[in-house]
Design a protein around this motif. Sequence first.
Motif, PDB file in Angstrom:
ATOM      1  N   VAL A   8       1.357   7.342  -6.255  1.00 11.56           N
ATOM      2  CA  VAL A   8       0.407   8.455  -6.337  1.00 11.56           C
ATOM      3  C   VAL A   8       1.140   9.778  -6.166  1.00 11.56           C
ATOM      4  O   VAL A   8       0.867  10.755  -6.868  1.00 11.56           O
ATOM      5  CB  VAL A   8      -0.704   8.302  -5.272  1.00 11.56           C
ATOM      6  CG1 VAL A   8      -1.579   9.522  -5.263  1.00 11.56           C
ATOM      7  CG2 VAL A   8      -1.528   7.076  -5.555  1.00 11.56           C
TER       8      VAL A   8
ATOM      9  N   LEU B 265       0.973   4.235  -2.758  1.00 12.40           N
ATOM     10  CA  LEU B 265       0.815   5.646  -2.406  1.00 12.40           C
ATOM     11  C   LEU B 265       2.015   6.465  -2.859  1.00 12.40           C
ATOM     12  O   LEU B 265       1.875   7.632  -3.236  1.00 12.40           O
ATOM     13  CB  LEU B 265       0.590   5.793  -0.904  1.00 12.40           C
ATOM     14  CG  LEU B 265      -0.764   5.258  -0.434  1.00 12.40           C
ATOM     15  CD1 LEU B 265      -0.908   5.397   1.057  1.00 12.40           C
ATOM     16  CD2 LEU B 265      -1.897   5.982  -1.136  1.00 12.40           C
TER      17      LEU B 265
ATOM     18  N   ALA C 276      -4.203   9.162 -11.077  1.00  3.62           N
ATOM     19  CA  ALA C 276      -4.264   9.096  -9.623  1.00  3.62           C
ATOM     20  C   ALA C 276      -5.651   8.775  -9.119  1.00  3.62           C
ATOM     21  O   ALA C 276      -5.811   8.160  -8.077  1.00  3.62           O
ATOM     22  CB  ALA C 276      -3.784  10.418  -9.020  1.00  3.62           C
TER      23      ALA C 276
ATOM     24  N   VAL D 273       0.836  -1.204   0.000  1.00  7.33           N
ATOM     25  CA  VAL D 273       0.000   0.000   0.000  1.00  7.33           C
ATOM     26  C   VAL D 273       0.870   1.254   0.000  1.00  7.33           C
ATOM     27  O   VAL D 273       0.601   2.214  -0.720  1.00  7.33           O
ATOM     28  CB  VAL D 273      -0.948  -0.002   1.221  1.00  7.33           C
ATOM     29  CG1 VAL D 273      -1.689   1.301   1.301  1.00  7.33           C
ATOM     30  CG2 VAL D 273      -1.919  -1.154   1.112  1.00  7.33           C
ATOM     31  N   TYR D 274       1.936   1.227   0.776  1.00  8.08           N
ATOM     32  CA  TYR D 274       2.838   2.377   0.783  1.00  8.08           C
ATOM     33  C   TYR D 274       3.460   2.579  -0.581  1.00  8.08           C
ATOM     34  O   TYR D 274       3.618   3.717  -1.044  1.00  8.08           O
ATOM     35  CB  TYR D 274       3.940   2.192   1.826  1.00  8.08           C
ATOM     36  CG  TYR D 274       3.472   2.347   3.251  1.00  8.08           C
ATOM     37  CD1 TYR D 274       4.313   2.040   4.310  1.00  8.08           C
ATOM     38  CD2 TYR D 274       2.198   2.785   3.542  1.00  8.08           C
ATOM     39  CE1 TYR D 274       3.905   2.172   5.618  1.00  8.08           C
ATOM     40  CE2 TYR D 274       1.769   2.919   4.845  1.00  8.08           C
ATOM     41  CZ  TYR D 274       2.613   2.610   5.884  1.00  8.08           C
ATOM     42  OH  TYR D 274       2.214   2.727   7.176  1.00  8.08           O
TER      43      TYR D 274
ATOM     44  N   MET E 108      -4.962   4.225  -9.875  1.00 10.44           N
ATOM     45  CA  MET E 108      -4.384   3.855  -8.583  1.00 10.44           C
ATOM     46  C   MET E 108      -5.443   3.355  -7.625  1.00 10.44           C
ATOM     47  O   MET E 108      -5.141   2.566  -6.728  1.00 10.44           O
ATOM     48  CB  MET E 108      -3.629   5.039  -7.982  1.00 10.44           C
ATOM     49  CG  MET E 108      -2.336   5.325  -8.687  1.00 10.44           C
ATOM     50  SD  MET E 108      -1.401   3.849  -9.111  1.00 10.44           S
ATOM     51  CE  MET E 108      -0.926   3.282  -7.493  1.00 10.44           C
ATOM     52  N   VAL E 109      -6.682   3.815  -7.807  1.00  7.96           N
ATOM     53  CA  VAL E 109      -7.754   3.276  -6.969  1.00  7.96           C
ATOM     54  C   VAL E 109      -7.920   1.786  -7.265  1.00  7.96           C
ATOM     55  O   VAL E 109      -8.081   0.968  -6.357  1.00  7.96           O
ATOM     56  CB  VAL E 109      -9.071   4.047  -7.215  1.00  7.96           C
ATOM     57  CG1 VAL E 109     -10.236   3.357  -6.557  1.00  7.96           C
ATOM     58  CG2 VAL E 109      -8.940   5.457  -6.704  1.00  7.96           C
TER      59      VAL E 109
ATOM     60  N   LEU F 197      -5.143  -0.043  -5.582  1.00  7.52           N
ATOM     61  CA  LEU F 197      -5.365  -0.167  -4.144  1.00  7.52           C
ATOM     62  C   LEU F 197      -6.419  -1.216  -3.838  1.00  7.52           C
ATOM     63  O   LEU F 197      -6.264  -2.015  -2.921  1.00  7.52           O
ATOM     64  CB  LEU F 197      -5.785   1.176  -3.555  1.00  7.52           C
ATOM     65  CG  LEU F 197      -4.651   2.108  -3.190  1.00  7.52           C
ATOM     66  CD1 LEU F 197      -5.198   3.378  -2.599  1.00  7.52           C
ATOM     67  CD2 LEU F 197      -3.718   1.453  -2.205  1.00  7.52           C
TER      68      LEU F 197
END
Lengths: 348, 172, 122
Positions: B40, B37, B67, B33-34, B71-72, B75
């Motif tokens: 992003v 991000l 973004a 997850v990092y 990226m959603v 995630l």
Amino acid sequence: MELYSQILLIFPVLLVLITLAAYGSYAERRVAAAFQQRVGPNRVGPFGLLQPLADVLKLMIKEDVTPANADKLLHFLSPIISVATAMIMFGVIPLAKFGDSFLVISDVNIGILYLLGVTSVSVYGITLAGWASNGKYSLLGGLRASAQMISYELPLGLAVVSVIILTNARMPMGSDFLSVTSIVEAQRGAWNLFINPLGFIIFYICVLAESARTPFDLVEAEQELVGGFHTEYSSLKFGMFMVVEFLHLVIPPAIITTVFLGGYLGPFEGALGVAQWGNTAQILWGLGWFLTKTFTIAFTFMWIRWTLPRFKYNQLMDLGWKRLLPLALINLVVVAIGAAIYVFQTAG
Amino acid sequence: MEAATTIQTVLFWTFSVLGLAGAVGLLFNRNAVYAALSLVLNFFSIAGLYLSLGAEFLAAVQILVYAGAIMVLFLFVIMLLNMQEEKGVFTFDIRRGAAFILGFAFVAEMMVVLKGFWNHEAGGEFTYGKVEPIGRALLTDYLFPFEMISIVLIAALIGAILVARRHTHQEG
Amino acid sequence: MVSYLPIFVLIALAIGLGFLLANLSRFLGPFRPSAKKGLIYESGMDPVGSAHDRFSVKFYLVAMLFILFDIEVVFMYPWAVNYKELILETNSLFPLYEMLTFIGILFVGYIYVFKKGGLKWV
């Protein structure tokens, strides 16, 4: 507006936003009470007007509990993302027009895309909040909320495109058709609500869904997944999510007003010769109309919340994908045809 | 292009450093997850670079699509699959060595290719990334690629459905 | 770079405000962590199973479809801002037909997804 006054405008706007959000909670409870034939908060201060203050104080002095396995960084960041994205939307909304310039923090030439972009980014706040708490309810709530948000961004974007076509047809060539001030100025003479009613309905429903208000509030309904993505939040971090919820009572109505209800435009502007008034008078006129319309829409938000039952999740997603999306496409085509006819009539 | 002003230079360096930080974060973060991000962050920095060049529509689309949508998706997938943190020791064997050599060769090649651009300043105003010119080009000169895009998108739609259906059938 | 500075200031302020709020409770409230407090809420019972059992593939599909239709909408913006100019220049409805083709093809794709149950959420 000159640069420094634009920056100065930020402070009163932020202040007013926070106050409105706080008193939005009070208004919501009072209006809810009226709909339910009871009284609502009236003990704290005269007419219960200090209730928001009491609520905030209470939240502040409670303990901030973070679950043991939570992702500390994301748990900390997600309320900030939610609050920040909600607040910065106001940066491009024009509040009034005086002379040749607008009372706006920043008249970005792609203003409406800015709004849509910020909406897209706000999804992260919820997604990460659900993930960070490392609990089943939170994660599921977060994912469902995110899926809901992104699903309704599509008809929202399509409704916006239909408005842009109208703006493009009515504004002189060379203007920035994507800027929010152009969208408002194009509504001189007739609001988009009257020219594009279907677009208004679609936009309104999508904004309601993006704000996760009833009937779209399954993702945080107390009877469902406990608190959904904000189950594991306490104290002010929880308070921040509540702030966002009440900001959703102020900013989305402001956006609806701007895009479909003519923003700061009042009736009979040409006849009254508003453009010749002094600057302060023009600002008061524009601001007054803007706030009136915004509060009216906010009232309809509350009205709907306390009238309609909540959607089930599959009904919610069906509405977004199977009905609003094709409807928005059809509306776009109709508006495009209409605009073409209008262009030929006014040009040739 | 006119000479870059101080502001443009400052913006260029700020956004470039941020973008590189995001890219490095993507590569080296052990938490999926990092890493996402960080990517992003990289996208936002690139949007900032576009903005500083006056390509505001490109910047907006970068944020809206990259973004805000892609990226959603990333995630969602990471969270659904519950990717564990990468635990691994950085070993140095023959494959790593070969990778390093090839990597350096690639960088050297790029530097030769970009030699002509090395002395440019941080850039002036372009007319590329604004909405009207892009729209005009899409609808007049590049009409055929524009319509082909819809075909490409349909192909992606079909692919997504196929992948998802296979998965649902596997689940039972 | 017309007037983006106020926006950046606004963003910085909003984030700062968020930071302030998030940290405020840490300073103003008590801080007494305990094992029980650290547990996830699961209707009064002790949490069972990890938080990350497998979830449905529908989320992936929704996100994927969102990307594709979002790209479609993004292509409509440049079209919409040139609509009047192109109509007047070509003196025809050609811009309309171009976009109708684009939307039409994607609508076919949408019907496909619909019929294949990609939008089923029960």
